[in-house]
Design a protein around this motif. Structure first.
Motif, PDB file in Angstrom:
ATOM      1  N   SER A  19       0.825  -1.214   0.000  1.00 28.06           N
ATOM      2  CA  SER A  19       0.000   0.000   0.000  1.00 28.06           C
ATOM      3  C   SER A  19       0.854   1.256   0.000  1.00 28.06           C
ATOM      4  CB  SER A  19      -0.937   0.014   1.205  1.00 28.06           C
ATOM      5  OG  SER A  19      -1.895  -1.000   1.080  1.00 28.06           O
ATOM      6  N   ARG A  20       1.865   1.272   0.851  1.00 29.36           N
ATOM      7  CA  ARG A  20       2.707   2.472   0.951  1.00 29.36           C
ATOM      8  C   ARG A  20       3.425   2.737  -0.365  1.00 29.36           C
ATOM      9  NH1 ARG A  20       5.945   3.240   6.228  1.00 29.36           N
ATOM     10  NH2 ARG A  20       3.893   3.938   6.826  1.00 29.36           N
ATOM     11  N   LEU A  21       4.002   1.680  -0.980  1.00 30.96           N
ATOM     12  CA  LEU A  21       4.714   1.864  -2.247  1.00 30.96           C
ATOM     13  C   LEU A  21       3.748   2.279  -3.355  1.00 30.96           C
ATOM     14  CD1 LEU A  21       7.232   1.833  -3.971  1.00 30.96           C
ATOM     15  CD2 LEU A  21       6.946  -0.654  -4.247  1.00 30.96           C
ATOM     16  N   LEU A  22       2.595   1.647  -3.418  1.00 33.14           N
ATOM     17  CA  LEU A  22       1.608   2.030  -4.438  1.00 33.14           C
ATOM     18  C   LEU A  22       1.174   3.480  -4.271  1.00 33.14           C
ATOM     19  CD1 LEU A  22      -0.697  -1.090  -4.804  1.00 33.14           C
ATOM     20  CD2 LEU A  22       0.603   0.024  -6.608  1.00 33.14           C
ATOM     21  N   ARG A  23       0.918   3.902  -3.028  1.00 33.36           N
ATOM     22  CA  ARG A  23       0.506   5.278  -2.773  1.00 33.36           C
ATOM     23  C   ARG A  23       1.583   6.253  -3.245  1.00 33.36           C
ATOM     24  NH1 ARG A  23      -0.521   4.637   2.241  1.00 33.36           N
ATOM     25  NH2 ARG A  23      -2.560   3.772   1.872  1.00 33.36           N
ATOM     26  N   ARG A  24       2.853   5.958  -2.947  1.00 35.00           N
ATOM     27  CA  ARG A  24       3.956   6.831  -3.390  1.00 35.00           C
ATOM     28  C   ARG A  24       4.030   6.894  -4.918  1.00 35.00           C
ATOM     29  NH1 ARG A  24       8.460   4.337   0.017  1.00 35.00           N
ATOM     30  NH2 ARG A  24       7.624   4.708   2.057  1.00 35.00           N
ATOM     31  N   LEU A  25       3.930   5.732  -5.562  1.00 35.37           N
ATOM     32  CA  LEU A  25       3.990   5.702  -7.024  1.00 35.37           C
ATOM     33  C   LEU A  25       2.840   6.495  -7.652  1.00 35.37           C
ATOM     34  CD1 LEU A  25       4.980   1.957  -7.586  1.00 35.37           C
ATOM     35  CD2 LEU A  25       6.428   3.967  -7.982  1.00 35.37           C
ATOM     36  N   ILE A  26       1.651   6.364  -7.082  1.00 36.09           N
ATOM     37  CA  ILE A  26       0.489   7.095  -7.604  1.00 36.09           C
ATOM     38  C   ILE A  26       0.649   8.595  -7.370  1.00 36.09           C
ATOM     39  CG2 ILE A  26      -1.995   7.451  -7.276  1.00 36.09           C
ATOM     40  CD1 ILE A  26      -2.185   4.382  -6.801  1.00 36.09           C
ATOM     41  N   GLU A  27       1.146   8.977  -6.202  1.00 37.35           N
ATOM     42  CA  GLU A  27       1.371  10.402  -5.920  1.00 37.35           C
ATOM     43  C   GLU A  27       2.376  10.992  -6.903  1.00 37.35           C
ATOM     44  OE1 GLU A  27       2.572  10.445  -1.829  1.00 37.35           O
ATOM     45  OE2 GLU A  27       0.497  10.378  -1.097  1.00 37.35           O
ATOM     46  N   ARG A  28       3.465  10.277  -7.156  1.00 38.83           N
ATOM     47  CA  ARG A  28       4.461  10.765  -8.131  1.00 38.83           C
ATOM     48  C   ARG A  28       3.863  10.890  -9.523  1.00 38.83           C
ATOM     49  NH1 ARG A  28       9.294   6.904  -6.423  1.00 38.83           N
ATOM     50  NH2 ARG A  28       9.642   7.739  -4.360  1.00 38.83           N
ATOM     51  N   ALA A  29       3.080   9.901  -9.916  1.00 39.51           N
ATOM     52  CA  ALA A  29       2.459   9.947 -11.244  1.00 39.51           C
ATOM     53  C   ALA A  29       1.482  11.112 -11.341  1.00 39.51           C
ATOM     54  CB  ALA A  29       1.745   8.632 -11.540  1.00 39.51           C
ATOM     55  N   ALA A  30       0.748  11.397 -10.265  1.00 42.55           N
ATOM     56  CA  ALA A  30      -0.219  12.493 -10.284  1.00 42.55           C
ATOM     57  C   ALA A  30       0.470  13.851 -10.323  1.00 42.55           C
ATOM     58  CB  ALA A  30      -1.136  12.403  -9.065  1.00 42.55           C
ATOM     59  N   GLU A  31       1.657  13.962  -9.728  1.00 44.98           N
ATOM     60  CA  GLU A  31       2.392  15.221  -9.715  1.00 44.98           C
ATOM     61  C   GLU A  31       3.135  15.464 -11.024  1.00 44.98           C
ATOM     62  OE1 GLU A  31       4.914  14.864  -6.334  1.00 44.98           O
ATOM     63  OE2 GLU A  31       3.260  15.043  -4.912  1.00 44.98           O
ATOM     64  N   ALA A  32       3.520  14.409 -11.706  1.00 41.50           N
ATOM     65  CA  ALA A  32       4.296  14.538 -12.941  1.00 41.50           C
ATOM     66  C   ALA A  32       3.402  15.022 -14.071  1.00 41.50           C
ATOM     67  CB  ALA A  32       4.904  13.186 -13.312  1.00 41.50           C
ATOM     68  N   ALA A  33       4.018  15.712 -15.006  1.00 42.79           N
ATOM     69  CA  ALA A  33       3.296  16.135 -16.214  1.00 42.79           C
ATOM     70  C   ALA A  33       3.121  14.903 -17.086  1.00 42.79           C
ATOM     71  CB  ALA A  33       4.094  17.209 -16.938  1.00 42.79           C
ATOM     72  N   LEU A  34       1.886  14.533 -17.326  1.00 44.72           N
ATOM     73  CA  LEU A  34       1.607  13.348 -18.127  1.00 44.72           C
ATOM     74  C   LEU A  34       1.592  13.703 -19.608  1.00 44.72           C
ATOM     75  CD1 LEU A  34      -1.261  11.765 -16.011  1.00 44.72           C
ATOM     76  CD2 LEU A  34       1.125  11.096 -16.067  1.00 44.72           C
ATOM     77  N   PRO A  35       2.063  12.809 -20.455  1.00 47.03           N
ATOM     78  CA  PRO A  35       1.995  13.067 -21.891  1.00 47.03           C
ATOM     79  C   PRO A  35       0.543  13.202 -22.352  1.00 47.03           C
ATOM     80  CG  PRO A  35       3.056  10.948 -21.430  1.00 47.03           C
ATOM     81  CD  PRO A  35       2.655  11.540 -20.127  1.00 47.03           C
ATOM     82  N   ALA A  36       0.337  13.907 -23.458  1.00 44.97           N
ATOM     83  CA  ALA A  36      -1.014  14.145 -23.979  1.00 44.97           C
ATOM     84  C   ALA A  36      -1.750  12.843 -24.256  1.00 44.97           C
ATOM     85  CB  ALA A  36      -0.935  14.989 -25.245  1.00 44.97           C
ATOM     86  N   VAL A  37      -1.017  11.806 -24.634  1.00 41.61           N
ATOM     87  CA  VAL A  37      -1.650  10.527 -24.937  1.00 41.61           C
ATOM     88  C   VAL A  37      -2.342   9.970 -23.701  1.00 41.61           C
ATOM     89  CG1 VAL A  37      -1.193   8.139 -25.615  1.00 41.61           C
ATOM     90  CG2 VAL A  37      -0.021  10.007 -26.768  1.00 41.61           C
TER      91      VAL A  37
END
Length: 173
Positions: free
Chosen positions: A27-45
């Motif tokens: 849970s802790r690792l998944l939460r961190r990975l999701i937080e990083r993904a949400a903060e990062a600029a995602l490609p338009a695709v």
């Protein structure tokens, strides 16, 4: 709090658990990975919504209804989900919904019709190229009539299969 469910192959789950063990658990690792993904600029695709191949539908049934559903699904050789999906598709698209056993039987019908068609082509070719006496020609014509009768029986059986399928899935209320 929202919940996200992910299905993973067993091997990937074991590897993720091994990586997560040193980082506080799944849970802790998944939460961190999701937080990083949400903060990062995602490609338009990734920003564009994708059409889902399928969407989950959950049904709540009373125990007696679930028991009837389970019996009917087992009787047709389908899981409860497969049976429910077939029922919905029949009603939504007005097309037959065949079980695995029925599909195998329809393949057999198709194979038999092809076999008969090959035989008829061979006889027709022989009739067109050969000079035959009256008795031999009569035998060939009789064989063609037999094939015609056999084809008619298979076509009737195929029609019965489709009608039986449509009748099975028809609204019974």
């Amino acid at each position: 709090m929202d919940r996200i469910t992910v299905r993973l192959p067993p091997d990937l789950t074991r590897r993720f658990d091994a990586a997560a063990a040193a980082r506080g658990g799944r849970s802790r690792l998944l939460r961190r990975l999701i937080e990083r993904a949400a903060e990062a600029a995602l490609p338009a695709v990734l920003d564009a919504p994708k059409a889902a191949a399928s969407v989950k539908l959950t049904l709540r049934l009373a125990e007696p209804d679930l028991a009837v559903l389970a019996r009917e699904a087992a009787r047709t050789g389908l899981s409860r989900t497969q049976w429910s999906v077939a029922l919905l598709r029949r009603r939504l698209h007005d097309r037959p919904q065949f079980t695995p056993v029925e599909r195998v039987e329809l393949v057999e019908v198709r194979r038999e019709l092809r076999r008969i068609g090959v035989n008829i082509n061979q006889i027709a070719r022989a009739l067109n190229t050969a000079v035959m006496e009256g008795h031999v020609l009569d035998l060939e014509v009789a064989q063609l009539a037999n094939f015609q009768t056999e084809i008619a029986a298979w076509v009737d059986a195929l029609g019965d299969a489709f009608q039986g399928n449509l009748d099975y899935w028809r609204d019974r209320s």
